[in-house]
Design an enzyme around this catalytic site. Structure first.
Site, PDB file in Angstrom:
ATOM      1  N   ASP A   1       0.858  -1.192   0.000  1.00  0.00           N
ATOM      2  CA  ASP A   1       0.000   0.000   0.000  1.00  0.00           C
ATOM      3  C   ASP A   1       0.895   1.243   0.000  1.00  0.00           C
ATOM      4  OD1 ASP A   1      -2.176  -1.660   0.099  1.00  0.00           O
ATOM      5  OD2 ASP A   1      -2.303  -1.634   2.279  1.00  0.00           O
TER       6      ASP A   1
ATOM      7  N   LYS B   1      -0.638  10.059   0.530  1.00  0.00           N
ATOM      8  CA  LYS B   1      -0.721  11.389   1.161  1.00  0.00           C
ATOM      9  C   LYS B   1       0.447  11.584   2.125  1.00  0.00           C
ATOM     10  CE  LYS B   1      -5.681  11.966   0.927  1.00  0.00           C
ATOM     11  NZ  LYS B   1      -6.934  11.707   1.624  1.00  0.00           N
TER      12      LYS B   1
ATOM     13  N   ASP C   1       4.421   0.681  -8.097  1.00  0.00           N
ATOM     14  CA  ASP C   1       4.074   1.554  -9.220  1.00  0.00           C
ATOM     15  C   ASP C   1       4.080   3.007  -8.737  1.00  0.00           C
ATOM     16  OD1 ASP C   1       1.783   0.800  -7.577  1.00  0.00           O
ATOM     17  OD2 ASP C   1       0.720   2.251  -8.834  1.00  0.00           O
TER      18      ASP C   1
HETATM   19  C1  LIG Z   1      -1.755  -3.387  -2.803  1.00  0.00           C
HETATM   20  S1  LIG Z   1      -1.919  -4.999  -2.162  1.00  0.00           S
HETATM   21  C2  LIG Z   1      -0.661  -5.918  -3.019  1.00  0.00           C
HETATM   22  C3  LIG Z   1      -0.883  -7.396  -2.946  1.00  0.00           C
HETATM   23  C4  LIG Z   1       0.139  -8.245  -3.694  1.00  0.00           C
HETATM   24  N1  LIG Z   1       1.473  -8.106  -3.166  1.00  0.00           N
HETATM   25  C5  LIG Z   1       0.120  -7.902  -5.153  1.00  0.00           C
HETATM   26  O1  LIG Z   1       1.100  -7.276  -5.623  1.00  0.00           O
HETATM   27  O2  LIG Z   1      -0.853  -8.226  -5.826  1.00  0.00           O
HETATM   28  C6  LIG Z   1      -1.200  -4.806  -0.558  1.00  0.00           C
HETATM   29  C7  LIG Z   1      -1.483  -5.990   0.332  1.00  0.00           C
HETATM   30  O3  LIG Z   1      -0.756  -5.833   1.535  1.00  0.00           O
HETATM   31  C8  LIG Z   1      -1.587  -6.141   2.626  1.00  0.00           C
HETATM   32  N2  LIG Z   1      -1.049  -5.375   3.753  1.00  0.00           N
HETATM   33  C9  LIG Z   1      -1.059  -4.028   3.905  1.00  0.00           C
HETATM   34  N3  LIG Z   1      -0.399  -3.670   5.008  1.00  0.00           N
HETATM   35  C10 LIG Z   1       0.046  -4.834   5.567  1.00  0.00           C
HETATM   36  C11 LIG Z   1       0.793  -5.131   6.719  1.00  0.00           C
HETATM   37  N4  LIG Z   1       1.237  -4.157   7.516  1.00  0.00           N
HETATM   38  N5  LIG Z   1       1.059  -6.431   6.996  1.00  0.00           N
HETATM   39  C12 LIG Z   1       0.614  -7.416   6.189  1.00  0.00           C
HETATM   40  N6  LIG Z   1      -0.098  -7.189   5.068  1.00  0.00           N
HETATM   41  C13 LIG Z   1      -0.373  -5.917   4.761  1.00  0.00           C
HETATM   42  C14 LIG Z   1      -2.976  -5.743   2.196  1.00  0.00           C
HETATM   43  O4  LIG Z   1      -3.964  -6.442   2.922  1.00  0.00           O
HETATM   44  C15 LIG Z   1      -2.943  -6.130   0.734  1.00  0.00           C
HETATM   45  O5  LIG Z   1      -3.379  -7.459   0.526  1.00  0.00           O
END
Ligand SMILES: C[S@@+](CC[C@H](N)C(=O)[O-])C[C@H]1O[C@@H](n2cnc3c(N)ncnc32)[C@H](O)[C@@H]1O
Length: 213
Positions: free
Chosen positions: A114, A118, A150
């Site tokens: 993620d 911001k 990205d």
């Molecule tokens: C934007 S998605 C990307 C998923 C995958 N890596 C992909 O490229 O398709 C980010 C993922 O990270 C997980 N996530 C976000 N913060 C996290 C954290 N602190 N610990 C574990 N998972 C996290 C979210 O639930 C989400 O499934």
């Protein structure tokens, strides 16, 4: 950190990182020679799945906070009969910092995390200089940190943390075997013609300077 959730039949195949401060080596005792791949924030797991299929002799650990995504991944793992992928539900930095022993991982992948675009939310990003120290600790000698995004600002932030750290050497060839594997989000961004960046670094030994002189 305690998660509550309605039970689903997939849950017995998801390790819940529930704050009991258990180290991973209490659950898994892979022989030292086993290659360990770690996919932090695996989402629906296209990358983990492809990696586990490509290298059936490795152990792939896939971590995410979102139970719904992991349940889908359990279904996929069972459908495709993948025995070497292990799903863990919990927060990635907790998992790495508390549960992972030193020098236990061959490649650590953080792919399209993620971006928290911001300014006021940037502190929520997974990769920080503190977390980089933990990544270094858990990687085996010569282990690889693989990051993809990205988001231009996240890319610049990570390169500006890792580059000057002195504890990693940039090594694009360390992930060249993975160029045919796309994550779920990566496919989405590529379909939208967004540029994506993959970077990889190899762990260097830490050099302790004698500051007494
Ligand atoms: C934007 S998605 C990307 C998923 C995958 N890596 C992909 O490229 O398709 C980010 C993922 O990270 C997980 N996530 C976000 N913060 C996290 C954290 N602190 N610990 C574990 N998972 C996290 C979210 O639930 C989400 O499934």
């Amino acid at each position: 950190m305690v998660y509550t959730m309605k039970n689903s039949k997939e849950d017995s195949q998801i390790f819940n990182l529930n704050g009991e401060y258990a180290r991973l080596d209490k659950f898994f005792e892979p022989p030292a020679s086993t290659i360990i791949e770690l996919d932090l924030g695996c989402g629906k797991g296209a990358f983990s799945t492809a990696l586990a299929r490509k290298y059936p002799e490795t152990m792939v650990f896939s971590v995410d906070v979102m139970i719904g995504r992991l349940r889908k991944l359990v279904k996929r793992k069972n459908r495709e009969n993948i025995a070497n992928m292990f799903l863990l539900r919990g927060e990635a930095s907790f998992f790495v910092t508390i549960m992972l022993p030193d020098s236990s991982v061959d490649r650590l992948h953080i792919l399209f995390p993620d971006p928290w675009p911001k300014n006021k939310h940037r502190g929520n990003r997974l990769v920080s200089s503190e977390f980089l120290g933990q990544i270094h600790r858990v990687l085996k000698d010569g282990g690889v940190f693989h990051f993809a995004t990205d988001d231009d600002s996240y890319y610049k932030s990570v390169t500006s943390i890792v580059g000057p750290s002195g504890i990693f050497r940039e090594e694009p060839s360390a992930i060249s075997d993975l160029s045919d594997i796309k994550t779920d989000f990566e496919r989405r961004w590529l379909e939208e013609d967004r540029a994506v960046n993959h970077m990889s670094w190899v762990k260097l030994p830490k050099v302790f300077r004698d500051t007494a002189h």
